[in-house]
Design a protein around this motif. Sequence first.
Motif, mmCIF file in Angstrom:
data_model
loop_
_atom_site.group_PDB
_atom_site.id
_atom_site.type_symbol
_atom_site.label_atom_id
_atom_site.label_comp_id
_atom_site.label_asym_id
_atom_site.label_seq_id
_atom_site.Cartn_x
_atom_site.Cartn_y
_atom_site.Cartn_z
ATOM 1 N N TYR A 15 0.555 -1.310 0.138
ATOM 2 C CA TYR A 15 0.108 0.135 -0.081
ATOM 3 C C TYR A 15 1.283 1.044 0.055
ATOM 4 N N SER A 16 0.531 2.606 -0.473
ATOM 5 C CA SER A 16 0.903 3.651 -1.059
ATOM 6 C C SER A 16 0.384 4.747 -1.022
ATOM 7 N N ASN A 17 -0.223 5.943 -0.674
ATOM 8 C CA ASN A 17 -1.366 6.646 -0.255
ATOM 9 C C ASN A 17 -0.364 8.112 -0.063
ATOM 10 N N LYS A 18 -0.167 9.090 -1.289
ATOM 11 C CA LYS A 18 0.087 9.843 -1.020
ATOM 12 C C LYS A 18 -0.075 10.519 0.265
ATOM 13 N N GLU A 19 -1.194 10.966 0.230
ATOM 14 C CA GLU A 19 -1.934 11.659 1.278
ATOM 15 C C GLU A 19 -1.795 11.346 2.734
ATOM 16 N N TYR A 20 -2.117 9.693 2.654
ATOM 17 C CA TYR A 20 -1.952 8.806 3.707
ATOM 18 C C TYR A 20 -0.406 9.151 4.108
ATOM 19 N N ASP A 21 0.440 9.284 3.300
ATOM 20 C CA ASP A 21 1.765 9.263 4.063
ATOM 21 C C ASP A 21 2.044 10.938 4.502
ATOM 22 N N LYS A 22 1.268 11.845 3.882
ATOM 23 C CA LYS A 22 1.218 13.284 4.843
ATOM 24 C C LYS A 22 0.717 13.834 6.350
ATOM 25 N N LEU A 23 -0.374 13.241 6.374
ATOM 26 C CA LEU A 23 -1.102 12.573 7.383
ATOM 27 C C LEU A 23 -0.479 12.529 8.601
ATOM 28 N N ILE A 24 0.075 11.599 8.004
ATOM 29 C CA ILE A 24 1.013 10.453 9.440
ATOM 30 C C ILE A 24 2.335 11.225 9.727
ATOM 31 N N ASP A 25 2.856 12.023 8.766
ATOM 32 C CA ASP A 25 3.665 13.119 8.826
ATOM 33 C C ASP A 25 3.547 14.564 9.173
ATOM 34 N N TRP B 189 -5.036 15.271 17.044
ATOM 35 C CA TRP B 189 -5.602 14.750 16.950
ATOM 36 C C TRP B 189 -7.345 13.949 15.797
ATOM 37 N N GLU B 190 -7.119 15.665 15.159
ATOM 38 C CA GLU B 190 -8.162 15.419 14.283
ATOM 39 C C GLU B 190 -6.695 14.779 12.642
ATOM 40 N N THR B 191 -6.127 15.199 12.846
ATOM 41 C CA THR B 191 -4.770 14.526 11.392
ATOM 42 C C THR B 191 -5.555 12.908 11.771
ATOM 43 N N MET B 192 -5.138 12.742 13.148
ATOM 44 C CA MET B 192 -5.597 11.528 13.060
ATOM 45 C C MET B 192 -6.433 10.129 12.703
ATOM 46 N N LEU B 193 -7.608 11.353 13.416
ATOM 47 C CA LEU B 193 -8.525 10.638 13.122
ATOM 48 C C LEU B 193 -8.973 10.392 11.444
ATOM 49 N N LYS B 194 -8.851 11.255 10.774
ATOM 50 C CA LYS B 194 -8.723 11.185 9.235
ATOM 51 C C LYS B 194 -7.501 10.453 8.881
ATOM 52 N N ALA B 195 -6.687 10.183 8.994
ATOM 53 C CA ALA B 195 -5.427 9.255 8.528
ATOM 54 C C ALA B 195 -6.506 7.244 8.657
ATOM 55 N N GLU B 196 -7.433 7.406 9.525
ATOM 56 C CA GLU B 196 -7.675 5.904 10.042
ATOM 57 C C GLU B 196 -8.918 5.883 8.996
ATOM 58 N N LYS B 197 -9.295 6.643 9.164
ATOM 59 C CA LYS B 197 -10.895 7.030 8.044
ATOM 60 C C LYS B 197 -10.508 6.509 6.605
ATOM 61 N N LEU B 198 -8.700 7.251 6.175
ATOM 62 C CA LEU B 198 -8.812 6.895 4.816
ATOM 63 C C LEU B 198 -8.582 5.504 5.085
ATOM 64 N N VAL C 145 -8.934 2.726 6.186
ATOM 65 C CA VAL C 145 -9.899 1.683 6.493
ATOM 66 C C VAL C 145 -11.183 2.181 6.119
ATOM 67 N N GLN C 146 -11.845 3.012 6.131
ATOM 68 C CA GLN C 146 -13.126 3.276 5.779
ATOM 69 C C GLN C 146 -12.959 4.013 3.994
ATOM 70 N N GLU C 147 -11.759 3.995 3.373
ATOM 71 C CA GLU C 147 -12.169 4.460 1.959
ATOM 72 C C GLU C 147 -10.725 3.971 1.274
ATOM 73 N N ASP C 148 -9.791 3.575 1.744
ATOM 74 C CA ASP C 148 -9.106 2.766 1.202
ATOM 75 C C ASP C 148 -8.998 0.911 1.170
ATOM 76 N N THR C 149 -9.643 0.985 2.564
ATOM 77 C CA THR C 149 -9.378 -0.216 2.748
ATOM 78 C C THR C 149 -8.375 -1.496 3.192
ATOM 79 N N VAL C 150 -7.530 -0.766 3.082
ATOM 80 C CA VAL C 150 -6.122 -1.483 3.071
ATOM 81 C C VAL C 150 -6.462 -2.919 4.480
ATOM 82 N N VAL C 151 -6.685 -2.794 5.300
ATOM 83 C CA VAL C 151 -7.099 -4.002 6.428
ATOM 84 C C VAL C 151 -8.320 -4.190 6.763
ATOM 85 N N ALA C 152 -8.957 -5.205 7.109
ATOM 86 C CA ALA C 152 -10.416 -5.297 7.944
ATOM 87 C C ALA C 152 -10.847 -5.508 8.849
#
Length: 561
Positions: A483-493, A507-516, A518-525
Amino acid sequence: MKKSKYYLFIALISALALFVSACGSGSSDSKKSDKSDTAKGNTDDQVFNMIETAEIPTGDPAKATDAASFIVFGQTMEGLYTLDKNDKPVPAIADGEPKISEDGKNYTFKLREDAKWTNGDPVTANDFVYAWKRAVDPDTASEYAYMFSGVIKNATDIMNGKAKPEELGVKADGDYTLKVELEQPVQYFDSLLAFGTYLPLNEKFVEEKGDKFGTNSDNMLANGPFVLKDWDGTGLTWSYEANDKYYDKDKVNLKKVNVQVAKTPNTAINLYQTGKADRTAALSAEYAKQYQNDKDASTFQEGSSWYLKFNQKKDGKDSPLANKNIRKALAMAFDKKSFTDQLLANGSVPTDGYVPTGLAKDPKSGKDFREESGDLISYDVDQAKKYWAKGLKELGKKDLTLQYLSDDTENAKKTGEYFKGQLEKNLKGLKLELTNVPFKVRLQKVNDGDYDIVMHGWGPDYLDPMTFLDLYVTDGGNNQTGYSNKEYDKLIDDAKVKYANDPEKRWETMLKAEKLLVQEDTVVAPIYQRGRLVLLKPYVKNLEEHLFGPDYTLKNVKIEK
């Protein structure tokens, strides 16, 4: 793992191990320990007989990624900090709290001068400098090196080959003063200092052992409450013996701990019932239901999250699981509640999110991260079928064969059969091939990307959502999905750097990261947050279980009858 941890974080899925008499060298001491029936409350010998959930993959803290290894480090080694019974990081090798600069970036630790390695050498500041530089050195190939990235100055550049290990922001000022420079303030730094990858190493010993370091108990060195013994590097038995050079040895009650791994739960129960084991490992559903009201039953809600992990790249090219709709279909096509209630029955709870409950709270509202993030992907057969049909059409296929990788324990096999039944029933054209291998082999296959779907667990390494979220940055050591997503990498950084001094934005940034993720990219189930139910003899006192780091510590355990 932990944990973490495992911790992190990783343990086997509801696996059971068991105790049998230790296979010793045949010495009189070994025979005496075998005959000292601790399970009958022999308080003079103070011998604890327990079972474990998995083999030990490695005795090298820089190379460990699993719960089994970190459990060993939790008994045999100490870093600057350790965990108390309430999971609070407290000074260990550090002699009190550090001096911290006003900007929160510079730490000065004084080390206690009575800490020693089992070879008699003192534990010095250089032992931390050497260990940390070794961990971030690309030549070491430490999967957990990322734990230093964005934390210790220059760690990221060193890991990327842009700086030398000697440039890491840590140095010894004499034998008992350690100075650490951070990239930016880190709210959970004390938790990191209690984690296995931050443990010290005796440079002379490690260099002398070379590639043999950490491969068996003879090639390991301890500075903690116990010394690992009788581990040949691959076997299912080992023991711990009290460390007579430990600075706090007066608080260590046990003289010896015998451990053995097993993969048949009925044998473990029989040994416990016949008085040959003092503690079982986590009980399978069959026994959890039977013993949940037993007087010896002990339950603990872990901080570990369990989920299906999808490999998007295999053999150097995109796999069918690179298709987002296929991943979403798989994630929504199995009944989580049925799984936790019927197959586990040990206090585990189904979850529709990745970060577990109880890990951290919103700095403003006080709400738990899991509650605030909400349900991200749920069991929904109708929706799963729609995603499945769409994904197959995009792939130009009418059916799909995927490999499900898991451990070779009885419970892991039952789990595989459950998912095979659920997924094949709900997704027309899917064939799930079950592959069961030993725990150590599974770890290697996942690391090599030699899998399609794997049942995976992760325990927290420190008390913050980031211990889960930063696993899936591009090329992360524990990503292992392609898995590689520049948007996700930026949120974590951003959460690590940009908002290091802004808890609410972070905190808000980490909430966005989890949604991306699991909910959007579904890297894990997501499947469940694990609970464990074990049987523990009532005369075993003070066994401390942990939400992160090692699953438990034995330092304060005492046999009382």
